[in-house]
Design a protein around this motif. Structure first.
Motif, PDB file in Angstrom:
ATOM      1  N   ASP A   5       0.711  -1.231   0.038  1.00  0.00           N
ATOM      2  CA  ASP A   5       0.174  -0.023   0.061  1.00  0.00           C
ATOM      3  C   ASP A   5       0.790   1.239   0.104  1.00  0.00           C
ATOM      4  N   ARG A   6       2.080   1.099   0.248  1.00  0.00           N
ATOM      5  CA  ARG A   6       2.897   2.305   0.496  1.00  0.00           C
ATOM      6  C   ARG A   6       3.201   3.044  -1.017  1.00  0.00           C
ATOM      7  N   PRO A   7       3.251   4.192  -1.041  1.00  0.00           N
ATOM      8  CA  PRO A   7       3.459   5.059  -2.342  1.00  0.00           C
ATOM      9  C   PRO A   7       4.736   4.778  -2.584  1.00  0.00           C
ATOM     10  N   THR A   8       5.073   4.945  -4.107  1.00  0.00           N
ATOM     11  CA  THR A   8       6.454   4.990  -4.536  1.00  0.00           C
ATOM     12  C   THR A   8       7.342   5.991  -4.392  1.00  0.00           C
ATOM     13  N   VAL A   9       8.434   6.091  -4.119  1.00  0.00           N
ATOM     14  CA  VAL A   9       9.333   7.208  -3.794  1.00  0.00           C
ATOM     15  C   VAL A   9      10.286   7.221  -4.766  1.00  0.00           C
ATOM     16  N   SER A  10      10.774   8.288  -5.488  1.00  0.00           N
ATOM     17  CA  SER A  10      11.772   8.270  -6.421  1.00  0.00           C
ATOM     18  C   SER A  10      12.855   9.110  -6.028  1.00  0.00           C
ATOM     19  N   LEU A  11      14.071   8.917  -6.616  1.00  0.00           N
ATOM     20  CA  LEU A  11      15.303   9.519  -6.389  1.00  0.00           C
ATOM     21  C   LEU A  11      15.119  10.415  -7.805  1.00  0.00           C
ATOM     22  N   LEU A  12      14.695  11.518  -7.735  1.00  0.00           N
ATOM     23  CA  LEU A  12      14.319  12.347  -9.057  1.00  0.00           C
ATOM     24  C   LEU A  12      15.398  12.850  -9.711  1.00  0.00           C
ATOM     25  N   ASP A  13      16.422  13.366  -9.001  1.00  0.00           N
ATOM     26  CA  ASP A  13      17.728  14.079  -9.513  1.00  0.00           C
ATOM     27  C   ASP A  13      18.737  14.314  -8.486  1.00  0.00           C
ATOM     28  N   VAL A  14      19.919  14.332  -8.888  1.00  0.00           N
ATOM     29  CA  VAL A  14      21.140  14.710  -8.182  1.00  0.00           C
ATOM     30  C   VAL A  14      21.786  15.821  -8.492  1.00  0.00           C
ATOM     31  N   SER A  15      22.459  16.507  -7.715  1.00  0.00           N
ATOM     32  CA  SER A  15      23.424  17.442  -8.180  1.00  0.00           C
ATOM     33  C   SER A  15      24.849  17.791  -7.296  1.00  0.00           C
ATOM     34  N   SER A  16      25.656  18.431  -7.303  1.00  0.00           N
ATOM     35  CA  SER A  16      26.595  18.659  -6.266  1.00  0.00           C
ATOM     36  C   SER A  16      27.303  19.923  -6.567  1.00  0.00           C
ATOM     37  N   TYR A  17      28.449  20.043  -5.764  1.00  0.00           N
ATOM     38  CA  TYR A  17      29.223  21.282  -5.737  1.00  0.00           C
ATOM     39  C   TYR A  17      30.496  20.732  -5.221  1.00  0.00           C
ATOM     40  N   LEU A  18      31.632  21.239  -5.929  1.00  0.00           N
ATOM     41  CA  LEU A  18      33.255  21.120  -5.382  1.00  0.00           C
ATOM     42  C   LEU A  18      33.862  22.369  -5.294  1.00  0.00           C
ATOM     43  N   PRO A  19      34.695  22.493  -4.179  1.00  0.00           N
ATOM     44  CA  PRO A  19      35.115  23.984  -4.005  1.00  0.00           C
ATOM     45  C   PRO A  19      36.212  24.129  -5.091  1.00  0.00           C
ATOM     46  N   GLU A  20      36.717  25.327  -5.575  1.00  0.00           N
ATOM     47  CA  GLU A  20      37.343  25.820  -6.599  1.00  0.00           C
ATOM     48  C   GLU A  20      38.806  25.467  -6.290  1.00  0.00           C
ATOM     49  N   ASN A  21      39.268  25.450  -4.865  1.00  0.00           N
ATOM     50  CA  ASN A  21      40.800  25.082  -4.649  1.00  0.00           C
ATOM     51  C   ASN A  21      40.987  23.673  -5.126  1.00  0.00           C
ATOM     52  N   ARG A  22      41.702  23.384  -6.129  1.00  0.00           N
ATOM     53  CA  ARG A  22      41.835  22.277  -6.519  1.00  0.00           C
ATOM     54  C   ARG A  22      43.501  21.753  -5.928  1.00  0.00           C
ATOM     55  N   VAL A  23      43.732  20.795  -5.133  1.00  0.00           N
ATOM     56  CA  VAL A  23      45.019  20.676  -4.189  1.00  0.00           C
ATOM     57  C   VAL A  23      45.790  19.625  -4.938  1.00  0.00           C
ATOM     58  N   PRO A  24      46.939  19.458  -5.462  1.00  0.00           N
ATOM     59  CA  PRO A  24      47.566  18.541  -5.708  1.00  0.00           C
ATOM     60  C   PRO A  24      48.269  18.016  -4.538  1.00  0.00           C
ATOM     61  N   THR A  25      48.810  16.526  -4.835  1.00  0.00           N
ATOM     62  CA  THR A  25      49.347  15.593  -3.793  1.00  0.00           C
ATOM     63  C   THR A  25      50.615  16.362  -3.027  1.00  0.00           C
ATOM     64  N   GLU A  26      51.455  16.983  -4.243  1.00  0.00           N
ATOM     65  CA  GLU A  26      52.495  17.510  -3.811  1.00  0.00           C
ATOM     66  C   GLU A  26      52.489  18.576  -2.593  1.00  0.00           C
ATOM     67  N   TYR A  27      51.216  19.119  -2.551  1.00  0.00           N
ATOM     68  CA  TYR A  27      51.044  20.064  -1.232  1.00  0.00           C
ATOM     69  C   TYR A  27      51.444  19.031   0.014  1.00  0.00           C
ATOM     70  N   PHE A  28      50.951  18.166   0.148  1.00  0.00           N
ATOM     71  CA  PHE A  28      51.261  17.285   1.147  1.00  0.00           C
ATOM     72  C   PHE A  28      52.603  16.531   1.354  1.00  0.00           C
ATOM     73  N   THR A  29      53.164  16.122   0.301  1.00  0.00           N
ATOM     74  CA  THR A  29      54.334  15.226   0.416  1.00  0.00           C
ATOM     75  C   THR A  29      55.460  16.243   0.917  1.00  0.00           C
ATOM     76  N   GLN A  30      55.451  17.398   0.819  1.00  0.00           N
ATOM     77  CA  GLN A  30      56.479  18.396   1.381  1.00  0.00           C
ATOM     78  C   GLN A  30      56.368  18.387   2.797  1.00  0.00           C
ATOM     79  N   PHE A  31      55.531  17.971   3.624  1.00  0.00           N
ATOM     80  CA  PHE A  31      55.052  17.755   4.848  1.00  0.00           C
ATOM     81  C   PHE A  31      55.315  16.409   5.436  1.00  0.00           C
ATOM     82  N   SER A  32      55.087  15.383   4.639  1.00  0.00           N
ATOM     83  CA  SER A  32      55.079  14.051   4.997  1.00  0.00           C
ATOM     84  C   SER A  32      56.380  13.617   6.082  1.00  0.00           C
ATOM     85  N   ARG A  33      55.767  12.931   6.913  1.00  0.00           N
ATOM     86  CA  ARG A  33      56.859  12.301   7.928  1.00  0.00           C
ATOM     87  C   ARG A  33      56.921  10.876   8.043  1.00  0.00           C
ATOM     88  N   SER A  34      56.072  10.140   7.195  1.00  0.00           N
ATOM     89  CA  SER A  34      56.080   8.560   7.488  1.00  0.00           C
ATOM     90  C   SER A  34      55.822   7.889   5.974  1.00  0.00           C
TER      91      SER A  34
END
Length: 344
Positions: A5-34
């Motif tokens: 008897d339960r009504p059908t529920v639909s995932l009608l749409d999705v959307s997203s956002y990514l911050p503009e600051n795109r960071v390469p792995t090299e940012y972290f390797t300069q600090f890595s200690r292990s």
């Protein structure tokens, strides 16, 4: 009310956002200690990740993630949302969730505003199940679910934390889903399982005696011991396929017939093992790991949105989502019949 008897529920749409600051792995390797820990399969780095801008709040991210839904479905439909459910990895205000402020900004007056903190990397499916339950059992007709991951640029770039092996893995982003009472893109089945016996195997620590809200030395971060990492890896390998296959059994479809399988994305080895367990190819199991890193709860909706905008999820195809949370205390999966293919 019976299941039939339960009504059908639909995932009608999705959307997203990514911050503009795109960071390469090299940012972290300069600090890595292990180097030894960095070679652990749990912490092998993506090529890039996005970090929130200074002062950018979870509600800012959510508002930007919802904007494409408003463009596609109209401001009136979004303003008429009855149910708003949010999950925020790092709440800006620990005494208040993101829901009320997001509702204010979007001009919503929902009957239900829920800010859920549990669910972890499986929170998108968790919120789908909550929204489906509310829509099926009340007069509500529309729900908006929001998963925001915002701790990569705030927690993992601290002066001491950025030296850790796990620091390069997370990325920031926000993914949202629009659910309605209709059969346009039906939710076919959901499986959610809680494993409280594993809840203590991940901690949030300052690496000192200080609790995170107290004065003193030490920078707060999610923490695992090496022995616990081994346990979590074994659990993750098992839990994601278990709940995914349970959904497949429920809807009567062999896993290898799934068109698109989307999971959380802690690391590449998990991704490989999960698709192998379901007998799927890389093409059927897309991810955004090398561009976005581990997006925690936002991983599923961000990847779905990226694939959908690229035209790789066709209407009528079977989409299966699956994820596990934290150290394995929760896992969930859901299957939907896709109906959000972009209009040409």
């Amino acid at each position: 009310m019976t299941t039939l008897d339960r009504p059908t529920v639909s995932l009608l749409d999705v959307s997203s956002y990514l911050p503009e600051n795109r960071v390469p792995t090299e940012y972290f390797t300069q600090f890595s200690r292990s180097d030894r820990m960095a070679k652990n399969v749990m912490f092998r780095s993506p090529k890039f990740r996005h970090h929130v801008a200074p002062g950018e709040t979870a509600v800012d991210m959510a508002e930007k993630a919802v904007a494409p839904l408003i463009e596609r479905h109209g401001a009136d439909m979004i303003a008429g949302v009855d149910v708003l459910i949010t999950h925020t990895q790092l709440p800006d205000n620990p005494a208040l969730g993101s829901g009320p402020e997001l509702a204010r900004r979007l001009g919503l007056h929902p009957d239900w505003v829920l800010d859920v903190h549990n669910g972890g990397c499986a929170a998108f499916v968790h919120m789908m199940e909550l929204a489906q339950t509310i829509l099926q059992s009340t007069s509500a007709t529309t729900a908006l679910i929001v998963a925001t991951q915002n701790c990569a640029g705030q927690i993992f770039t601290q002066s001491e934390i950025r030296k850790l092996a796990q620091a390069p893995v997370p990325g920031d982003g926000c993914g949202v889903g629009l659910l309605v009472k209709s059969d346009a893109a039906p939710i076919l089945g959901v499986e959610a399982r809680t494993y409280p016996e594993f809840a203590g195997d991940m901690s949030f620590t300052t690496n000192s005696d200080r609790r995170y809200w107290e004065e003193g030395i030490g920078q707060a971060c999610i923490s695992f011991t090496e022995s616990k990492i081994t346990k979590v890896f074994a659990r993750g390998n098992r839990l994601v396929p278990e709940v995914a296959l349970a959904v497949c059994d429920r809807i009567g479809v062999p896993s290898k017939e799934v068109n698109t399988f989307v999971t959380n994305q802690p690391n590449r080895l998990f991704l490989r093992n999960w698709r192998d367990a379901l007998e799927l190819t890389e093409e059927n199991h897309p991810d955004t790991f090398d561009e976005c890193g581990n997006l925690f709860a936002a991983g599923i909706p961000v990847t779905l949105d990226a694939e959908n905008r690229a035209g790789r999820i066709k209407n009528g195809s079977l989409v299966l989502m699956s994820a596990f949370a934290h150290a394995g205390d929760f896992a969930a999966a859901a299957a939907v019949r896709w109906g959000a293919e972009p209009v040409a």
